[in-house]
Design a protein around this motif. Structure first.
Motif, PDB file in Angstrom:
ATOM      1  N   VAL A   1      34.908  49.914  38.217  1.00 30.05           N
ATOM      2  CA  VAL A   1      36.130  49.329  37.668  1.00 30.05           C
ATOM      3  C   VAL A   1      36.058  47.805  37.755  1.00 30.05           C
ATOM      4  O   VAL A   1      35.388  47.246  38.609  1.00 30.05           O
ATOM      5  N   LEU A   2      36.755  47.168  36.836  1.00 36.58           N
ATOM      6  CA  LEU A   2      36.974  45.729  36.877  1.00 36.58           C
ATOM      7  C   LEU A   2      38.451  45.486  36.645  1.00 36.58           C
ATOM      8  O   LEU A   2      39.131  46.289  35.994  1.00 36.58           O
ATOM      9  N   SER A   3      38.958  44.379  37.169  1.00 32.91           N
ATOM     10  CA  SER A   3      40.353  44.047  36.919  1.00 32.91           C
ATOM     11  C   SER A   3      40.507  43.492  35.513  1.00 32.91           C
ATOM     12  O   SER A   3      39.530  43.068  34.872  1.00 32.91           O
ATOM     13  N   ARG A   4      41.737  43.445  35.025  1.00 31.41           N
ATOM     14  CA  ARG A   4      41.986  42.863  33.705  1.00 31.41           C
ATOM     15  C   ARG A   4      41.596  41.394  33.674  1.00 31.41           C
ATOM     16  O   ARG A   4      41.077  40.895  32.670  1.00 31.41           O
TER      17      ARG A   4
ATOM     18  N   VAL B   1      37.761  41.045  33.390  1.00 30.42           N
ATOM     19  CA  VAL B   1      37.336  41.326  32.020  1.00 30.42           C
ATOM     20  C   VAL B   1      37.684  40.163  31.104  1.00 30.42           C
ATOM     21  O   VAL B   1      36.882  39.739  30.260  1.00 30.42           O
TER      22      VAL B   1
ATOM     23  N   THR C   1      34.907  46.069  28.371  1.00 31.89           N
ATOM     24  CA  THR C   1      36.281  46.553  28.220  1.00 31.89           C
ATOM     25  C   THR C   1      36.657  47.396  29.429  1.00 31.89           C
ATOM     26  O   THR C   1      35.876  48.243  29.877  1.00 31.89           O
ATOM     27  N   GLN C   2      37.842  47.145  29.974  1.00 28.40           N
ATOM     28  CA  GLN C   2      38.356  47.979  31.064  1.00 28.40           C
ATOM     29  C   GLN C   2      39.249  49.058  30.476  1.00 28.40           C
ATOM     30  O   GLN C   2      40.247  48.777  29.816  1.00 28.40           O
ATOM     31  N   GLN C   3      38.877  50.318  30.681  1.00 29.51           N
ATOM     32  CA  GLN C   3      39.660  51.449  30.218  1.00 29.51           C
ATOM     33  C   GLN C   3      40.259  52.194  31.401  1.00 29.51           C
ATOM     34  O   GLN C   3      39.895  51.952  32.551  1.00 29.51           O
TER      35      GLN C   3
ATOM     36  N   VAL D   1      34.930  51.261  33.181  1.00 34.65           N
ATOM     37  CA  VAL D   1      34.404  50.149  32.398  1.00 34.65           C
ATOM     38  C   VAL D   1      33.575  50.682  31.230  1.00 34.65           C
ATOM     39  O   VAL D   1      32.833  51.655  31.363  1.00 34.65           O
TER      40      VAL D   1
END
Length: 459
Positions: A24-27, A30, A76-78, A82
């Motif tokens: 995961v990445l934060s908004r 990204v 893109t973070q979904q 990711v």
């Protein structure tokens, strides 16, 4: 992953969903990776292209961009994690429409490290980059985020050496790597070709013979050099440090011993960085095995390096390294013995096995050096200085030549304003000029093509 192969060029459009280490990445992370105004997206694009062309033999940082001018990458973070979209990616990174697993892992490492740097090490970020302790903490944080700090017995050997070396020298690096691997030692290099690949390749065979499944082939690079020295295919842990100074500190904090193979100006920079630190009184007690080695034909190379170090840093510098020529078995035995002493020292000092906190690295070795023409001309390369202070400026001189040789910013400066000028005492400049001329004659500056010096030595 879904992929569409284009027919006009050997490129692939793909969607990749990372697993492990980049879930995961934060908004905000990204958004920063996609930000074109700060240059972050271009940096991501260049680093991603370097790993997608892993194994390339070119050391021109602009070559891959010219071959794949329409390549792009979007992160893109979904809700489910990711997603990485690749447009017009090099087909060499794919097999039957599927990205090669090792290449995918290196790509995820690029996104992971640039995202961390954009958040934690950017101006106004959480890290203190003005103090020595703060910079060391930043190096630790980046390595921990990369998940390569493991509390296991000391067994990591850093191998330095050139990307442009002879066939005999390359074979020798493999032989040394093989002997290290038989003794259960893992390898860390600058991640590129030549002397950075050979030890890893040799160790893979030895590790297989010893049935070692959990092996580490760590490649540490930085954005300015990765395009010229794309990661070799054996690297299974890639870390991108934000600049050369943090890259060098990472080598010393991670490694339990260092082997130096023949190389060019980048290798000389690494030697001067390490010796400048080990010659400090604060580090006099610190066990740190350091071996210079190469095949018999490379003996003159190390004689010239040794002569240069004696002239510039003094006889005391020679006590911190050993030169072993043409004997891979002796090199590995010396390194294994030295690492046992490192283990004993860490236990006695209650220092960690996985990160060398006790080595004292002053701020002058940690501050990023921007090799402008003015900065290169202002370097204080004169006798009478403390050895570690002179080593710091000599390191910067070699760092500037590296930039002029293979880094885009440095190459642009040379194209616009001509060669860097390096000034200093007459005998020191004579020795430096002779060393650099030898590098040119031995084709250690560039893999292919005629080399045009980016420097001028002025006595």
């Amino acid at each position: 992953m879904t992929a569409t192969i284009t027919t006009a060029l050997p490129t692939v459009n793909a969607r990749i969903y990372p697993r492990g280490g980049l879930d995961v990445l934060s908004r905000d992370e990204v958004a920063r990776l996609r930000d074109a105004s700060t240059g972050m997206h271009d940096l991501l694009r260049r680093c991603a292209l370097a790993v997608l062309t892993s194994g390339s033999t070119s050391d021109d940082p602009r070559a891959a961009q010219e071959l794949y001018p329409h390549f792009d990458i979007q992160v893109t973070q979904q809700d489910r994690g990711v997603r990485i979209d690749l447009d017009n990616a090099p087909a060499m990174a794919f097999v039957d429409g599927e990205i090669i697993r090792g290449v995918a892992e290196l790509l995820f490492a690029v996104v992971r490290d640039l995202a961390y740097t954009a958040m934690e090490l950017a101006p106004g970020g959480s890290q203190d980059l003005e103090s020595s302790a703060g910079i060391t903490d930043a190096v630790f944080g980046l390595l921990r985020n990369a998940r390569i700090l493991h509390p296991t017995d000391p067994n990591l050997v850093v191998c330095w050496g050139g990307h442009s070396i002879s066939r005999d020298e390359y074979v020798y690096t493999k032989q040394v790597g093989y002997e290290l691997g038989l003794r259960g030692l893992d390898i860390c290099t600058g991640c590129g070709p030549g002397a950075m690949k050979g030890p890893m390749k040799g160790a893979t065979i030895a590790h297989a013979k010893q049935r070692r499944n959990r092996t580490r082939y760590i490649g540490i690079t930085e954005p300015g050099i990765i395009a010229a020295e794309s990661p070799n295919p054996i690297v299974n842990h890639l870390v991108i440090m934000p600049d050369i100074e943090k890259r060098l500190e990472a080598f010393i904090r991670l490694g339990h011993g260092i082997i130096v193979f023949p190389g060019g100006v980048g290798t000389a920079e690494e030697i001067l960085y390490l010796l400048g630190i080990l010659l400090r009184e604060e580090n006099a007690h610190l066990p740190f095995p350091l071996v210079f080695t190469g095949p018999t034909a490379s003996a003159p190379y190390f004689e010239q390096i040794d002569k240069f170090l004696r002239l510039t840093l003094g006889e005391a510098a020679t006590s911190r390294y050993e030169i072993i020529i043409g004997d891979p078995d002796a090199v590995a035995k010396r390194m294994a013995s030295g690492i046992r002493k490192v283990r004993e020292h860490r236990i006695a000092q209650k220092d960690s096995f996985y990160f060398n906190w006790s080595v004292d690295i002053p701020l002058e070795f940690q501050r990023p050096f921007a090799p402008t023409h003015e900065a290169m001309a202002a370097l204080d390369l004169h006798h009478g200085r403390k050895p570690h202070e002179l080593a710091a400026d000599l390191r910067r001189a070699f760092s500037g030549i590296v930039a002029g040789n293979v880094k885009e910013d440095g190459m642009r400066r040379i194209e616009a304003h001509g060669p860097f000028e390096i000034h200093g005492d007459h005998d020191m400049m004579q020795s430096l000029d002779a060393l650099l001329r030898a590098f040119v004659a031995q084709r250690r500056m560039k893999i292919a093509g005629e080399y045009k010096p980016c420097y001028r030595v002025v006595a």
